[in-house]
Design a protein around this motif. Structure first.
Motif, mmCIF file in Angstrom:
data_model
loop_
_atom_site.group_PDB
_atom_site.id
_atom_site.type_symbol
_atom_site.label_atom_id
_atom_site.label_comp_id
_atom_site.label_asym_id
_atom_site.label_seq_id
_atom_site.Cartn_x
_atom_site.Cartn_y
_atom_site.Cartn_z
ATOM 1 N N VAL A 114 0.838 -1.205 0.000
ATOM 2 C CA VAL A 114 0.000 0.000 0.000
ATOM 3 C C VAL A 114 0.875 1.259 0.000
ATOM 4 N N LEU A 115 1.868 1.317 0.871
ATOM 5 C CA LEU A 115 2.744 2.489 0.950
ATOM 6 C C LEU A 115 3.510 2.720 -0.346
ATOM 7 N N ALA A 116 3.893 1.643 -1.024
ATOM 8 C CA ALA A 116 4.672 1.763 -2.260
ATOM 9 C C ALA A 116 3.927 2.557 -3.324
ATOM 10 N N ARG A 117 2.599 2.508 -3.290
ATOM 11 C CA ARG A 117 1.815 3.247 -4.282
ATOM 12 C C ARG A 117 2.113 4.746 -4.249
ATOM 13 N N PHE A 118 2.538 5.249 -3.107
ATOM 14 C CA PHE A 118 2.723 6.687 -2.944
ATOM 15 C C PHE A 118 4.183 7.118 -3.087
ATOM 16 N N ILE A 119 5.052 6.179 -3.485
ATOM 17 C CA ILE A 119 6.473 6.504 -3.629
ATOM 18 C C ILE A 119 6.905 6.254 -5.067
ATOM 19 N N PRO A 120 7.236 7.320 -5.826
ATOM 20 C CA PRO A 120 7.676 7.139 -7.216
ATOM 21 C C PRO A 120 8.835 6.152 -7.304
ATOM 22 N N ALA A 121 8.903 5.423 -8.377
ATOM 23 C CA ALA A 121 9.913 4.394 -8.648
ATOM 24 C C ALA A 121 9.670 3.144 -7.805
ATOM 25 N N VAL A 122 9.445 3.301 -6.508
ATOM 26 C CA VAL A 122 9.189 2.128 -5.658
ATOM 27 C C VAL A 122 7.902 1.437 -6.094
ATOM 28 N N ARG A 123 6.858 2.219 -6.452
ATOM 29 C CA ARG A 123 5.601 1.590 -6.873
ATOM 30 C C ARG A 123 5.787 0.830 -8.194
ATOM 31 N N THR A 124 6.781 1.204 -8.994
ATOM 32 C CA THR A 124 7.054 0.490 -10.244
ATOM 33 C C THR A 124 7.727 -0.847 -9.970
ATOM 34 N N VAL A 125 8.618 -0.869 -8.981
ATOM 35 C CA VAL A 125 9.438 -2.049 -8.718
ATOM 36 C C VAL A 125 8.781 -3.012 -7.730
ATOM 37 N N MET A 126 7.925 -2.499 -6.847
ATOM 38 C CA MET A 126 7.346 -3.332 -5.791
ATOM 39 C C MET A 126 6.619 -4.551 -6.344
ATOM 40 N N ASN A 127 5.839 -4.381 -7.412
ATOM 41 C CA ASN A 127 5.013 -5.478 -7.905
ATOM 42 C C ASN A 127 5.838 -6.623 -8.507
ATOM 43 N N PRO A 128 6.779 -6.351 -9.433
ATOM 44 C CA PRO A 128 7.619 -7.457 -9.913
ATOM 45 C C PRO A 128 8.498 -8.038 -8.811
ATOM 46 N N LEU A 129 8.927 -7.196 -7.859
ATOM 47 C CA LEU A 129 9.748 -7.703 -6.762
ATOM 48 C C LEU A 129 8.940 -8.670 -5.898
ATOM 49 N N ALA A 130 7.679 -8.305 -5.615
ATOM 50 C CA ALA A 130 6.821 -9.195 -4.831
ATOM 51 C C ALA A 130 6.646 -10.533 -5.542
ATOM 52 N N GLY A 131 6.500 -10.491 -6.858
ATOM 53 C CA GLY A 131 6.393 -11.733 -7.622
ATOM 54 C C GLY A 131 7.684 -12.529 -7.588
ATOM 55 N N ALA A 132 8.820 -11.850 -7.741
ATOM 56 C CA ALA A 132 10.118 -12.515 -7.738
ATOM 57 C C ALA A 132 10.407 -13.171 -6.392
ATOM 58 N N LEU A 133 9.943 -12.543 -5.300
ATOM 59 C CA LEU A 133 10.171 -13.075 -3.956
ATOM 60 C C LEU A 133 9.104 -14.090 -3.545
ATOM 61 N N ARG A 134 8.220 -14.431 -4.493
ATOM 62 C CA ARG A 134 7.162 -15.417 -4.254
ATOM 63 C C ARG A 134 6.236 -15.037 -3.092
ATOM 64 N N VAL A 135 5.925 -13.734 -2.996
ATOM 65 C CA VAL A 135 4.906 -13.310 -2.024
ATOM 66 C C VAL A 135 3.596 -14.002 -2.392
ATOM 67 N N ASP A 136 2.860 -14.459 -1.401
ATOM 68 C CA ASP A 136 1.597 -15.146 -1.650
ATOM 69 C C ASP A 136 0.687 -14.307 -2.548
ATOM 70 N N ALA A 137 0.222 -14.900 -3.646
ATOM 71 C CA ALA A 137 -0.550 -14.164 -4.653
ATOM 72 C C ALA A 137 -1.840 -13.575 -4.090
#
Length: 200
Positions: A114-137
């Motif tokens: 949620v917080l990443a949505r409000f931080i430029p660049a971080v909101r771009t990287v958070m989603n693929p990073l979560a997938g790469a780290l196998r965060v529960d879908a």
């Protein structure tokens, strides 16, 4: 049309610009340079000016773009793995990935996404990073929906509220956009200062 200028994008593409930019910025790593915050706020402003974007369509398309983008980014990261965002040849991307990883470790998945949505660049990287780290879908999807709705609708309505209170707001668009850009960079500045203090 200038893809980095919110006013230009919205004038040429209308609410469709909001859908495309929020999708690209949150789903594709090339979106790291796109003006998400300032575009959403400007879209809200323009619903009250002579350009007169449709507030209804803007409020519908903005979350759809952000939601779809986050899911695509997550799936890309899940397939490509950590090497997708750990790129020494792209320092800005690597720095954003480090900040996103730090957020995940510090706040846990829900708050970090949620917080990443409000931080430029971080909101771009958070989603693929979560997938790469196998965060529960399921956990990721639940929290990214919350973040997408709050981020997009909140900024659009904030812009609309300001535009409806100030007559001829379009005369002040450039300084307002500049102010939004500066405000959106504050979290990055704070994180950099904290990082330097820790390193020192």
């Amino acid at each position: 049309m200038n893809p980095l200028d919110p006013n230009s994008l919205l004038t040429h593409l209308g609410p469709l610009a909001v859908l495309l930019v929020t999708f690209a910025e949150t789903g594709l790593l090339i979106g790291i340079v796109l003006p998400g915050d300032s575009l959403l706020f400007t879209a809200g402003l323009l619903t009250t000016t002579a350009v007169h974007l449709s507030l209804t369509w803007t409020l519908v398309l903005a979350p759809i773009g952000a939601l779809a983008g986050a899911q695509v980014g997550y799936l890309i990261g899940r397939r490509a793995g950590p090497s997708l965002v750990d790129r020494p040849d792209r320092p800005r991307l690597s720095q954003a990935a480090a900040r996103a990883r730090h957020q995940l470790e510090k706040y846990g998945v829900g708050r970090a996404v949620v917080l990443a949505r409000f931080i430029p660049a971080v909101r771009t990287v958070m989603n693929p990073l979560a997938g790469a780290l196998r965060v529960d879908a399921k956990v990721f999807t639940r929290w990214q929906i919350v973040g997408a709705v709050v981020w997009t609708i909140g900024l659009v309505l904030a812009g609309q509220a300001l535009g409806s209170r100030i007559p001829n707001i379009d005369k002040y668009l450039l300084p307002i956009i500049a102010l939004i850009v500066v405000i959106s960079l504050i979290p990055i500045g704070i994180e950099l200062l904290k990082h330097r203090r820790r390193a020192a």
